[in-house]
Design a protein around this motif. Structure first.
Motif, PDB file in Angstrom:
ATOM      1  N   ALA A  13       0.835  -1.202   0.000  1.00 46.96           N
ATOM      2  CA  ALA A  13       0.000   0.000   0.000  1.00 46.96           C
ATOM      3  C   ALA A  13       0.869   1.251   0.000  1.00 46.96           C
ATOM      4  O   ALA A  13       2.034   1.225   0.394  1.00 46.96           O
ATOM      5  N   VAL A  14       0.290   2.366  -0.453  1.00 46.86           N
ATOM      6  CA  VAL A  14       0.956   3.665  -0.396  1.00 46.86           C
ATOM      7  C   VAL A  14       0.129   4.584   0.492  1.00 46.86           C
ATOM      8  O   VAL A  14      -1.092   4.442   0.586  1.00 46.86           O
ATOM      9  N   SER A  15       0.795   5.514   1.141  1.00 47.98           N
ATOM     10  CA  SER A  15       0.128   6.382   2.100  1.00 47.98           C
ATOM     11  C   SER A  15      -0.270   7.719   1.468  1.00 47.98           C
ATOM     12  O   SER A  15       0.540   8.376   0.805  1.00 47.98           O
ATOM     13  N   ARG A  16      -1.521   8.103   1.674  1.00 48.06           N
ATOM     14  CA  ARG A  16      -1.997   9.462   1.391  1.00 48.06           C
ATOM     15  C   ARG A  16      -3.091   9.775   2.409  1.00 48.06           C
ATOM     16  O   ARG A  16      -4.255   9.407   2.223  1.00 48.06           O
ATOM     17  N   PRO A  17      -2.735  10.425   3.520  1.00 45.90           N
ATOM     18  CA  PRO A  17      -3.753  10.766   4.516  1.00 45.90           C
ATOM     19  C   PRO A  17      -4.873  11.591   3.873  1.00 45.90           C
ATOM     20  O   PRO A  17      -4.608  12.515   3.096  1.00 45.90           O
ATOM     21  N   PHE A  18      -6.118  11.254   4.198  1.00 46.57           N
ATOM     22  CA  PHE A  18      -7.237  11.877   3.472  1.00 46.57           C
ATOM     23  C   PHE A  18      -7.305  13.400   3.613  1.00 46.57           C
ATOM     24  O   PHE A  18      -7.769  14.078   2.678  1.00 46.57           O
ATOM     25  N   PRO A  19      -6.833  14.027   4.739  1.00 48.13           N
ATOM     26  CA  PRO A  19      -6.895  15.490   4.784  1.00 48.13           C
ATOM     27  C   PRO A  19      -6.014  16.171   3.732  1.00 48.13           C
ATOM     28  O   PRO A  19      -6.156  17.377   3.498  1.00 48.13           O
ATOM     29  N   THR A  20      -5.136  15.403   3.084  1.00 45.57           N
ATOM     30  CA  THR A  20      -4.318  15.952   2.002  1.00 45.57           C
ATOM     31  C   THR A  20      -5.200  16.470   0.862  1.00 45.57           C
ATOM     32  O   THR A  20      -4.754  17.298   0.058  1.00 45.57           O
ATOM     33  N   ASN A  21      -6.434  15.996   0.801  1.00 45.97           N
ATOM     34  CA  ASN A  21      -7.342  16.444  -0.261  1.00 45.97           C
ATOM     35  C   ASN A  21      -7.870  17.859  -0.044  1.00 45.97           C
ATOM     36  O   ASN A  21      -8.515  18.416  -0.938  1.00 45.97           O
ATOM     37  N   GLU A  64     -13.145  11.592  -7.829  1.00 44.28           N
ATOM     38  CA  GLU A  64     -14.223  11.900  -8.770  1.00 44.28           C
ATOM     39  C   GLU A  64     -14.262  13.397  -9.068  1.00 44.28           C
ATOM     40  O   GLU A  64     -14.515  13.801 -10.207  1.00 44.28           O
ATOM     41  N   ARG A  65     -14.001  14.225  -8.064  1.00 44.58           N
ATOM     42  CA  ARG A  65     -13.919  15.669  -8.301  1.00 44.58           C
ATOM     43  C   ARG A  65     -12.829  15.982  -9.318  1.00 44.58           C
ATOM     44  O   ARG A  65     -12.956  16.913 -10.126  1.00 44.58           O
ATOM     45  N   ALA A  66     -11.769  15.177  -9.301  1.00 45.07           N
ATOM     46  CA  ALA A  66     -10.649  15.373 -10.219  1.00 45.07           C
ATOM     47  C   ALA A  66     -10.876  14.713 -11.583  1.00 45.07           C
ATOM     48  O   ALA A  66      -9.979  14.730 -12.429  1.00 45.07           O
ATOM     49  N   GLY A  67     -12.040  14.118 -11.785  1.00 45.86           N
ATOM     50  CA  GLY A  67     -12.316  13.442 -13.046  1.00 45.86           C
ATOM     51  C   GLY A  67     -11.769  12.034 -13.121  1.00 45.86           C
ATOM     52  O   GLY A  67     -11.687  11.450 -14.202  1.00 45.86           O
ATOM     53  N   LEU A  68     -11.386  11.484 -11.980  1.00 47.11           N
ATOM     54  CA  LEU A  68     -10.817  10.134 -11.919  1.00 47.11           C
ATOM     55  C   LEU A  68     -11.836   9.217 -11.244  1.00 47.11           C
ATOM     56  O   LEU A  68     -11.796   8.992 -10.040  1.00 47.11           O
ATOM     57  N   ARG A  69     -12.745   8.702 -12.013  1.00 44.23           N
ATOM     58  CA  ARG A  69     -13.847   7.920 -11.467  1.00 44.23           C
ATOM     59  C   ARG A  69     -13.624   6.432 -11.702  1.00 44.23           C
ATOM     60  O   ARG A  69     -13.126   6.035 -12.747  1.00 44.23           O
ATOM     61  N   GLY A  70     -13.998   5.624 -10.715  1.00 44.25           N
ATOM     62  CA  GLY A  70     -13.934   4.180 -10.903  1.00 44.25           C
ATOM     63  C   GLY A  70     -13.047   3.447  -9.909  1.00 44.25           C
ATOM     64  O   GLY A  70     -12.949   2.218  -9.969  1.00 44.25           O
ATOM     65  N   ALA A  71     -12.399   4.165  -8.986  1.00 45.15           N
ATOM     66  CA  ALA A  71     -11.588   3.488  -7.973  1.00 45.15           C
ATOM     67  C   ALA A  71     -12.485   2.655  -7.066  1.00 45.15           C
ATOM     68  O   ALA A  71     -13.686   2.904  -6.944  1.00 45.15           O
ATOM     69  N   PRO A  75     -10.131  20.770  -8.721  1.00 46.15           N
ATOM     70  CA  PRO A  75     -10.026  19.537  -9.507  1.00 46.15           C
ATOM     71  C   PRO A  75      -8.647  19.371 -10.142  1.00 46.15           C
ATOM     72  O   PRO A  75      -8.118  18.248 -10.191  1.00 46.15           O
ATOM     73  N   MET A  76      -8.043  20.465 -10.616  1.00 49.90           N
ATOM     74  CA  MET A  76      -6.729  20.368 -11.251  1.00 49.90           C
ATOM     75  C   MET A  76      -5.658  19.955 -10.247  1.00 49.90           C
ATOM     76  O   MET A  76      -4.813  19.096 -10.539  1.00 49.90           O
ATOM     77  N   GLN A  77      -5.685  20.559  -9.052  1.00 59.62           N
ATOM     78  CA  GLN A  77      -4.710  20.179  -8.020  1.00 59.62           C
ATOM     79  C   GLN A  77      -4.854  18.704  -7.658  1.00 59.62           C
ATOM     80  O   GLN A  77      -3.855  17.973  -7.561  1.00 59.62           O
ATOM     81  N   LEU A  78      -6.075  18.277  -7.430  1.00 56.79           N
ATOM     82  CA  LEU A  78      -6.310  16.886  -7.045  1.00 56.79           C
ATOM     83  C   LEU A  78      -5.897  15.924  -8.152  1.00 56.79           C
ATOM     84  O   LEU A  78      -5.289  14.885  -7.893  1.00 56.79           O
ATOM     85  N   ALA A  79      -6.204  16.278  -9.402  1.00 56.69           N
ATOM     86  CA  ALA A  79      -5.826  15.417 -10.528  1.00 56.69           C
ATOM     87  C   ALA A  79      -4.313  15.271 -10.605  1.00 56.69           C
ATOM     88  O   ALA A  79      -3.795  14.157 -10.790  1.00 56.69           O
ATOM     89  N   ASP A  80      -3.593  16.373 -10.456  1.00 53.84           N
ATOM     90  CA  ASP A  80      -2.131  16.324 -10.507  1.00 53.84           C
ATOM     91  C   ASP A  80      -1.576  15.444  -9.396  1.00 53.84           C
ATOM     92  O   ASP A  80      -0.674  14.621  -9.622  1.00 53.84           O
ATOM     93  N   GLU A  81      -2.091  15.605  -8.191  1.00 50.22           N
ATOM     94  CA  GLU A  81      -1.570  14.857  -7.044  1.00 50.22           C
ATOM     95  C   GLU A  81      -1.883  13.362  -7.155  1.00 50.22           C
ATOM     96  O   GLU A  81      -1.021  12.508  -6.886  1.00 50.22           O
TER      97      GLU A  81
END
Length: 282
Positions: A198-206, A253-260, A216-222
């Motif tokens: 697994a990789v770590s990304r604490p949810f408040p990073t969003n 989904e806000r970043a246009g990345l749907r389906g996880a 959406p652009m920031q989230l998509a890049d990250e």
């Protein structure tokens, strides 16, 4: 209007208050004090909001061995929706008083029913009250309706699914705090560490510095940087019990990345079987 499907701003919702096609759901909850959210709701909430309790309404805590907040049964959940006056045509708004994770759990439950018109109040209760927007303490009984629906279980994973998908090269994102991921300062679950691979990304990073979702652009890049060329469909999310991981699903989904997909049992489900491997450190 097509409806709000990921986030709605407080100023926008304030204008729409009272519309008959809108239902507001208060998802405030504290794992340290499970009754605190409902008590706060009774003191004050958004006008006409109903209250959804994480343990009682958004989980099936009677299930054993699949984590602290097992995914609820569709029939039980849709019955509750009907009691709240929510139909498949209703525009639903969820909020909480934290970073939005409990509201995101409700959002993903609705999304798994195929309900598109559901959104999280960006900034939640804190921003709503900071802006001085209307608050009510009366509890109104909604006009009940029927909600017929079943969950799309293709986006819900168990531990075996996770192991198979990791072996196939998919990405598993852990939404817990970095210290818990490393196996430090574990105060909730009896075993510390993370799922190997697994990789770590604490949810408040969003969120940005004001407690609202990044653009959406920031989230998509990250997320694209984290996924390393993998698609949303090749991505799994987890946390401690399948709740805060939904924050990543909303952000993606806000970043246009749907389906996880969601590992519903998450860490508390993973450690229910002592034969499963555990990793520590970064």
């Amino acid at each position: 209007m097509t409806g709000w499907t990921t986030l709605v701003q407080a100023e926008t919702l304030a204008i729409a208050l009272g519309r008959p096609d809108i239902a507001i759901v208060d998802c405030r909850f504290s794992i340290q004090n499970p009754g605190a959210g409902e008590s706060a709701y009774l003191i004050g909430h958004l006008p006409n909001a109903v209250y959804a309790h994480l343990d009682r309404d958004l989980s099936n805590i009677g299930k054993q061995g699949v984590g602290r907040h097992p995914w609820p049964d569709a029939g039980t959940f849709t019955t509750k929706l009907g009691e709240w006056g929510i139909s498949p045509q209703t525009q639903v708004i969820a909020y909480d008083d934290g970073e939005g994770a409990h509201a995101a759990r409700f959002w993903f439950l609705m999304r798994e029913l195929g309900h598109e018109k559901v959104a999280v109040l960006d900034g939640g209760w804190k921003r709503w009250t900071a802006l001085g927007l209307p608050v009510d303490s009366s509890v109104k009984r909604p006009i009940t309706t029927r909600y017929n629906g079943t969950f799309d279980t293709s986006r819900l994973l168990d531990a075996d699914d996770v192991q198979q998908r990791l072996a196939a090269g998919e990405v598993l994102i852990d939404a817990r705090g970095a210290d818990r991921f490393r196996g430090e300062n574990e105060t909730i679950d009896r075993v510390a560490g993370h799922v190997p691979g697994a990789v770590s990304r604490p949810f408040p990073t969003n969120l940005d510095d004001h407690g609202r979702f990044k653009t959406p652009m920031q989230l998509a890049d990250e997320f694209r940087a984290l996924l390393g060329g993998k698609t949303a469909e090749e991505t799994m999310v987890m946390c401690g019990s399948g709740v805060t991981a939904c924050h990543h699903l909303l952000a993606m989904e806000r970043a246009g990345l749907r389906g996880a997909r969601l590992y519903t049992g998450s860490w508390s489900g993973w450690i229910s079987d002592p034969s499963r491997q555990i990793a520590t450190g970064a």
